[in-house]
Design a protein around this motif. Structure first.
Motif, PDB file in Angstrom:
ATOM      1  N   MET A   1     -16.785  -1.056  21.412  1.00 15.27           N
ATOM      2  CA  MET A   1     -16.978   0.302  20.905  1.00 15.27           C
ATOM      3  C   MET A   1     -18.454   0.537  20.592  1.00 15.27           C
ATOM      4  O   MET A   1     -19.118  -0.332  20.052  1.00 15.27           O
ATOM      5  N   ASP A   2     -18.935   1.722  20.973  1.00 18.93           N
ATOM      6  CA  ASP A   2     -20.298   2.129  20.618  1.00 18.93           C
ATOM      7  C   ASP A   2     -20.233   3.138  19.487  1.00 18.93           C
ATOM      8  O   ASP A   2     -19.434   4.081  19.534  1.00 18.93           O
ATOM      9  N   ILE A   3     -21.086   2.931  18.493  1.00 17.70           N
ATOM     10  CA  ILE A   3     -21.128   3.850  17.355  1.00 17.70           C
ATOM     11  C   ILE A   3     -22.409   4.667  17.420  1.00 17.70           C
ATOM     12  O   ILE A   3     -23.486   4.123  17.644  1.00 17.70           O
ATOM     13  N   VAL A   4     -22.274   5.986  17.221  1.00 16.18           N
ATOM     14  CA  VAL A   4     -23.440   6.859  17.100  1.00 16.18           C
ATOM     15  C   VAL A   4     -23.346   7.534  15.738  1.00 16.18           C
ATOM     16  O   VAL A   4     -22.342   8.175  15.423  1.00 16.18           O
ATOM     17  N   ILE A   5     -24.386   7.360  14.926  1.00 19.65           N
ATOM     18  CA  ILE A   5     -24.404   7.993  13.606  1.00 19.65           C
ATOM     19  C   ILE A   5     -25.069   9.352  13.737  1.00 19.65           C
ATOM     20  O   ILE A   5     -26.159   9.458  14.309  1.00 19.65           O
ATOM     21  N   LEU A   6     -24.419  10.394  13.228  1.00 20.94           N
ATOM     22  CA  LEU A   6     -25.061  11.710  13.183  1.00 20.94           C
ATOM     23  C   LEU A   6     -25.657  11.882  11.792  1.00 20.94           C
ATOM     24  O   LEU A   6     -24.934  11.825  10.790  1.00 20.94           O
ATOM     25  N   LEU A   7     -26.963  12.070  11.735  1.00 19.68           N
ATOM     26  CA  LEU A   7     -27.647  12.266  10.457  1.00 19.68           C
ATOM     27  C   LEU A   7     -28.093  13.722  10.363  1.00 19.68           C
ATOM     28  O   LEU A   7     -28.365  14.353  11.374  1.00 19.68           O
ATOM     29  N   GLY A   8     -28.198  14.211   9.134  1.00 23.55           N
ATOM     30  CA  GLY A   8     -28.667  15.583   8.937  1.00 23.55           C
ATOM     31  C   GLY A   8     -28.070  16.130   7.667  1.00 23.55           C
ATOM     32  O   GLY A   8     -27.030  15.650   7.200  1.00 23.55           O
ATOM     33  N   ALA A   9     -28.723  17.147   7.109  1.00 22.79           N
ATOM     34  CA  ALA A   9     -28.271  17.734   5.850  1.00 22.79           C
ATOM     35  C   ALA A   9     -26.876  18.337   6.005  1.00 22.79           C
ATOM     36  O   ALA A   9     -26.450  18.624   7.128  1.00 22.79           O
ATOM     37  N   PRO A  10     -26.178  18.568   4.879  1.00 19.52           N
ATOM     38  CA  PRO A  10     -24.934  19.339   4.965  1.00 19.52           C
ATOM     39  C   PRO A  10     -25.277  20.669   5.632  1.00 19.52           C
ATOM     40  O   PRO A  10     -26.302  21.275   5.306  1.00 19.52           O
ATOM     41  N   GLY A  11     -24.477  21.099   6.606  1.00 20.46           N
ATOM     42  CA  GLY A  11     -24.759  22.368   7.276  1.00 20.46           C
ATOM     43  C   GLY A  11     -25.705  22.232   8.463  1.00 20.46           C
ATOM     44  O   GLY A  11     -26.053  23.219   9.098  1.00 20.46           O
ATOM     45  N   SER A  12     -26.099  21.009   8.810  1.00 20.80           N
ATOM     46  CA  SER A  12     -27.020  20.857   9.945  1.00 20.80           C
ATOM     47  C   SER A  12     -26.287  20.952  11.283  1.00 20.80           C
ATOM     48  O   SER A  12     -26.922  20.998  12.333  1.00 20.80           O
ATOM     49  N   GLY A  13     -24.957  20.961  11.244  1.00 17.19           N
ATOM     50  CA  GLY A  13     -24.185  21.145  12.476  1.00 17.19           C
ATOM     51  C   GLY A  13     -23.581  19.865  13.027  1.00 17.19           C
ATOM     52  O   GLY A  13     -23.032  19.860  14.130  1.00 17.19           O
TER      53      GLY A  13
END
Ligand code: AMP
Length: 216
Positions: A1-13
């Motif tokens: 399995m490959d993991i991709v972390i999505l980072l960004g403020a709340p509301g960044s989409g």
């Protein structure tokens, strides 16, 4: 399995992009820890009862609780090809926990992808957000309004504002983001795992294309 972390403020989409990608491509799964916790609160499980107060106050739930939920998910979904992590890790302690989990399970962290958005956009997106309590669909009164005001396009239920999207809680969530989650940018940059994309301009398809470009 490959993991991709999505980072960004709340509301960044992060959630919108991840939901679109997973709906279009069966090999991509979307794990939103916020959704996982809201489901647990709704179902009244022990984890949900523990999390409820923190969530309503815009605080992070304890690391041990969220680590257990994410660990259980990865354990029981080992067959998935790519998992987009939306909302986890949220601080450096959780990033270390994730690294240990992945090592133990033999999964790979592909990258941490930062969706860059201005503070003004984040505030406008969160204050306009309306969600369907029945099916989980997400709308925005300014940017993605439902066909009929206040009614879910997908299932016809009455849309609501999430309690933690109320203005006083939003300000606190952004503070928590700046203090606890923002340091993850440096954490993943140091490990040569950070990628950034424009989360501000273009529609959701444009942003999904950016994400796919960065992770493939
Ligand atoms: P979200 O939908 O990602 O904005 O998350 C909503 C709320 O769930 C947050 O404000 C936290 O209270 C809680 N939450 C979600 N993910 C985490 C996490 N990784 N660690 C701690 N709390 C979390």
């Amino acid at each position: 399995m490959d993991i991709v972390i999505l980072l960004g403020a709340p509301g960044s989409g992060k959630g919108t992009v991840a939901a679109h990608l997973s709906a279009k491509d069966a090999t991509i799964a979307h794990l939103s820890t916020g959704d996982l916790l809201r489901g647990a609160v709704k179902a009244g499980t022990p984890a949900g009862l523990e999390a409820k107060g923190y969530m309503e106050a815009g605080e992070l739930v304890p690391d041990t609780l969220i680590a257990r939920l994410v660990g259980d998910y990865l354990e029981s979904n080992g067959q998935l090809k790519t998992v987009l992590l939306d909302g986890f890790p949220r601080n450096v302690a959780q990033a270390d926990i994730l690294a240990d989990l992945l090592k133990r399970m033999g999964h790979t962290l592909r990258c941490a992808l930062m969706l860059e958005v201005s503070d003004a956009t984040v505030t406008a997106r969160i204050s306009g957000r309306r969600v369907c309590p029945a099916c989980g669909a997400v709308f925005n009164v300014n940017m993605l309004p439902p066909r009929q005001e206040g009614i879910c396009d997908a299932c016809g239920a009455q849309l609501i504002t999430r309690r933690d999207d109320l203005p006083e809680t939003v300000a606190h969530r952004l503070e928590v983001y700046r203090e606890q989650t923002f340091p993850l940018i440096a954490y993943y940059r140091e490990r040569d795992l950070l990628r950034t994309i424009d989360g501000e301009h273009g529609d959701v398809d444009v942003k999904c294309a950016h994400v796919l470009g960065a992770i493939r």
